[in-house]
Write a protein that holds these residues in place. Structure first.
Motif, PDB file in Angstrom:
ATOM      1  N   ARG A   4       0.837  -1.200   0.000  1.00 20.39           N
ATOM      2  CA  ARG A   4       0.000   0.000   0.000  1.00 20.39           C
ATOM      3  C   ARG A   4       0.873   1.252   0.000  1.00 20.39           C
ATOM      4  O   ARG A   4       0.609   2.216  -0.700  1.00 20.39           O
ATOM      5  N   GLN A   5       1.920   1.237   0.829  1.00 15.53           N
ATOM      6  CA  GLN A   5       2.812   2.392   0.919  1.00 15.53           C
ATOM      7  C   GLN A   5       3.507   2.622  -0.418  1.00 15.53           C
ATOM      8  O   GLN A   5       3.653   3.750  -0.874  1.00 15.53           O
ATOM      9  N   TYR A 261      -4.065   5.890  20.659  1.00 19.77           N
ATOM     10  CA  TYR A 261      -3.099   6.657  19.867  1.00 19.77           C
ATOM     11  C   TYR A 261      -1.964   5.794  19.350  1.00 19.77           C
ATOM     12  O   TYR A 261      -1.469   6.007  18.239  1.00 19.77           O
ATOM     13  N   SER A 262      -1.529   4.814  20.112  1.00 13.91           N
ATOM     14  CA  SER A 262      -0.425   3.967  19.660  1.00 13.91           C
ATOM     15  C   SER A 262      -0.821   3.167  18.421  1.00 13.91           C
ATOM     16  O   SER A 262      -0.010   2.968  17.504  1.00 13.91           O
ATOM     17  N   THR A 263      -2.081   2.729  18.383  1.00 17.67           N
ATOM     18  CA  THR A 263      -2.582   2.020  17.201  1.00 17.67           C
ATOM     19  C   THR A 263      -2.578   2.947  15.990  1.00 17.67           C
ATOM     20  O   THR A 263      -2.165   2.564  14.893  1.00 17.67           O
ATOM     21  N   PHE A 264      -3.034   4.180  16.205  1.00 17.88           N
ATOM     22  CA  PHE A 264      -3.033   5.182  15.132  1.00 17.88           C
ATOM     23  C   PHE A 264      -1.613   5.458  14.642  1.00 17.88           C
ATOM     24  O   PHE A 264      -1.356   5.492  13.439  1.00 17.88           O
ATOM     25  N   SER A 265      -0.684   5.642  15.570  1.00 15.07           N
ATOM     26  CA  SER A 265       0.690   5.970  15.211  1.00 15.07           C
ATOM     27  C   SER A 265       1.335   4.853  14.383  1.00 15.07           C
ATOM     28  O   SER A 265       2.021   5.110  13.391  1.00 15.07           O
ATOM     29  N   ARG A 266       1.078   3.606  14.779  1.00  8.82           N
ATOM     30  CA  ARG A 266       1.630   2.470  14.030  1.00  8.82           C
ATOM     31  C   ARG A 266       1.032   2.391  12.627  1.00  8.82           C
ATOM     32  O   ARG A 266       1.756   2.167  11.651  1.00  8.82           O
ATOM     33  N   ALA A 267      -0.289   2.586  12.537  1.00  8.09           N
ATOM     34  CA  ALA A 267      -0.954   2.529  11.232  1.00  8.09           C
ATOM     35  C   ALA A 267      -0.471   3.657  10.330  1.00  8.09           C
ATOM     36  O   ALA A 267      -0.256   3.469   9.126  1.00  8.09           O
ATOM     37  N   TYR A 268      -0.301   4.835  10.898  1.00  2.66           N
ATOM     38  CA  TYR A 268       0.171   6.009  10.152  1.00  2.66           C
ATOM     39  C   TYR A 268       1.573   5.756   9.604  1.00  2.66           C
ATOM     40  O   TYR A 268       1.859   6.005   8.427  1.00  2.66           O
ATOM     41  N   LYS A 269       2.447   5.232  10.466  1.00  2.00           N
ATOM     42  CA  LYS A 269       3.827   4.939  10.077  1.00  2.00           C
ATOM     43  C   LYS A 269       3.872   3.881   8.983  1.00  2.00           C
ATOM     44  O   LYS A 269       4.624   3.993   7.998  1.00  2.00           O
ATOM     45  N   LYS A 270       3.061   2.852   9.122  1.00  2.00           N
ATOM     46  CA  LYS A 270       3.072   1.750   8.162  1.00  2.00           C
ATOM     47  C   LYS A 270       2.565   2.207   6.796  1.00  2.00           C
ATOM     48  O   LYS A 270       3.107   1.813   5.756  1.00  2.00           O
ATOM     49  N   LEU A 271       1.533   3.057   6.798  1.00  5.08           N
ATOM     50  CA  LEU A 271       0.924   3.494   5.542  1.00  5.08           C
ATOM     51  C   LEU A 271       1.703   4.613   4.870  1.00  5.08           C
ATOM     52  O   LEU A 271       1.928   4.589   3.654  1.00  5.08           O
ATOM     53  N   LEU A 272       2.121   5.600   5.655  1.00  6.35           N
ATOM     54  CA  LEU A 272       2.722   6.810   5.083  1.00  6.35           C
ATOM     55  C   LEU A 272       4.236   6.883   5.237  1.00  6.35           C
ATOM     56  O   LEU A 272       4.864   7.800   4.708  1.00  6.35           O
ATOM     57  N   GLY A 273       4.814   5.958   5.972  1.00  8.36           N
ATOM     58  CA  GLY A 273       6.258   5.918   6.070  1.00  8.36           C
ATOM     59  C   GLY A 273       6.869   6.894   7.057  1.00  8.36           C
ATOM     60  O   GLY A 273       8.086   7.061   7.096  1.00  8.36           O
ATOM     61  N   LYS A 274       6.040   7.531   7.860  1.00 10.00           N
ATOM     62  CA  LYS A 274       6.543   8.474   8.871  1.00 10.00           C
ATOM     63  C   LYS A 274       5.541   8.583  10.007  1.00 10.00           C
ATOM     64  O   LYS A 274       4.388   8.158   9.875  1.00 10.00           O
ATOM     65  N   LEU A 275       5.960   9.164  11.112  1.00 12.15           N
ATOM     66  CA  LEU A 275       5.098   9.306  12.275  1.00 12.15           C
ATOM     67  C   LEU A 275       4.156  10.508  12.101  1.00 12.15           C
ATOM     68  O   LEU A 275       4.469  11.440  11.351  1.00 12.15           O
ATOM     69  N   PRO A 276       3.023  10.504  12.805  1.00 10.90           N
ATOM     70  CA  PRO A 276       2.101  11.647  12.717  1.00 10.90           C
ATOM     71  C   PRO A 276       2.762  12.973  13.062  1.00 10.90           C
ATOM     72  O   PRO A 276       2.441  14.018  12.468  1.00 10.90           O
ATOM     73  N   SER A 277       3.710  12.952  13.983  1.00  9.92           N
ATOM     74  CA  SER A 277       4.390  14.176  14.390  1.00  9.92           C
ATOM     75  C   SER A 277       5.284  14.735  13.286  1.00  9.92           C
ATOM     76  O   SER A 277       5.708  15.887  13.340  1.00  9.92           O
ATOM     77  N   GLU A 278       5.546  13.923  12.265  1.00 14.84           N
ATOM     78  CA  GLU A 278       6.426  14.353  11.171  1.00 14.84           C
ATOM     79  C   GLU A 278       5.646  14.894   9.974  1.00 14.84           C
ATOM     80  O   GLU A 278       6.215  15.218   8.940  1.00 14.84           O
ATOM     81  N   GLY A 279       4.305  15.010  10.112  1.00 17.91           N
ATOM     82  CA  GLY A 279       3.486  15.597   9.046  1.00 17.91           C
ATOM     83  C   GLY A 279       2.915  14.584   8.099  1.00 17.91           C
ATOM     84  O   GLY A 279       3.240  13.433   8.093  1.00 17.91           O
TER      85      GLY A 279
END
Length: 279
Positions: A4-5, A261-279
């Motif tokens: 997906r990424q 939030y940890s679930t969100f952060s992991r999903a965000y990283k896996k899909l978009l390749g970066k953490l939510p704090s990184e935009g």
């Protein structure tokens, strides 16, 4: 990098807009995918059936296909036919920057969402008028002349303004013939409008009076996605839009249906390749 990424990153847009004139003698097989930008396709030739968010459109020459950012899509191309089209990648932020008051440049994309139709079919005279602008843009892309970049921007804005005017004056230009499973499209619409709600398989099965396994199988057949993956990715993309608009990551995650939030952060990283704090 997961599949997906990879699909998302392969369509990065590094400019305000980009025009491609593509012609495939031996069309490749595409995966279901989405982009982080709008896509406008001016179809020229071929035998193509385009699937977008559970709906299937049989394209005719000079159809205009509008794909909003985040919409899952895939073309099915008949083997042995030449697939020719112009493709615009368009930054939503760029359209916002050049909109004035109620004169929004992404109007045609908004109307496509409202009408739940992705194909515009213009009259021959209006189609010729807009197509001339597309050809001018293609020519301008190849020239290195005085104020060339400015001229390209003017032509692009002219194309969008003329297309939006066509949509305003004749809403029936949104082609209404599409093949789709009515129940699956209803589910897709409900998911996208209610990302903060309970969207578990059980909850959706109860709401739409379908057996879980039949619903999951039909959804995968029509979209190429499992229901879980579809909901997860739509929530991540919606949260990302909120974050980019200035919302805090934790609040954005809750507003888009993540309870942890940890679930969100992991999903965000896996899909978009970066953490939510990184935009």
């Amino acid at each position: 990098m997961n599949v997906r990424q990879e699909a998302l990153k392969s369509g990065y847009l590094l400019e305000k807009f980009k025009l491609f004139h593509l012609k495939d003698d031996s069309p490749k097989e595409y995966e279901y995918h989405y982009h982080d930008f709008h896509k406008l396709i001016w179809f020229i030739s071929g035998e193509v059936e385009y699937h977008i968010e559970g709906k299937s459109y049989k394209l005719e020459p000079h159809d205009i296909l509008l794909v909003n950012r985040g919409e899952i899509h895939k073309p099915f191309i008949k083997a042995g036919t030449e697939y020719e089209r112009y493709v615009f990648y368009i930054s939503p932020d760029y359209l916002d920057e050049h909109s004035e008051g109620e004169d929004v440049l992404d109007l045609c994309f908004r109307m496509a969402l409202k009408e739940q139709r992705n194909v515009i079919r213009l009259s021959p005279s209006k189609s010729r008028m807009l197509y001339e602008t597309v050809k001018l843009l293609e020519g301008a892309d190849k020239e290195e002349v005085y104020a060339g970049e400015m001229y390209r921007r003017i032509l692009f804005l002219k194309l969008l303004i003329e297309l939006n005017r066509c949509c305003i004056s004749s809403p029936e230009v949104f082609h209404k013939i599409a093949r789709y499973d009515k129940k699956i499209v209803e589910i897709i619409h409900y998911i996208n409008e209610n990302l903060a709600m309970d969207l578990t398989i059980e909850a959706l099965s109860d709401r739409f009076f379908l057996s879980k396994y039949h619903m999951m199988r039909k959804f995968k057949d029509e979209t190429g996605y499992s229901m879980h993956q579809y909901v997860l990715e739509k929530r991540v993309l919606a949260a990302r839009s909120l974050i980019l608009a200035g919302e805090g990551a934790a609040i954005a995650s809750m507003e888009c249906g993540f309870r942890d939030y940890s679930t969100f952060s992991r999903a965000y990283k896996k899909l978009l390749g970066k953490l939510p704090s990184e935009g």
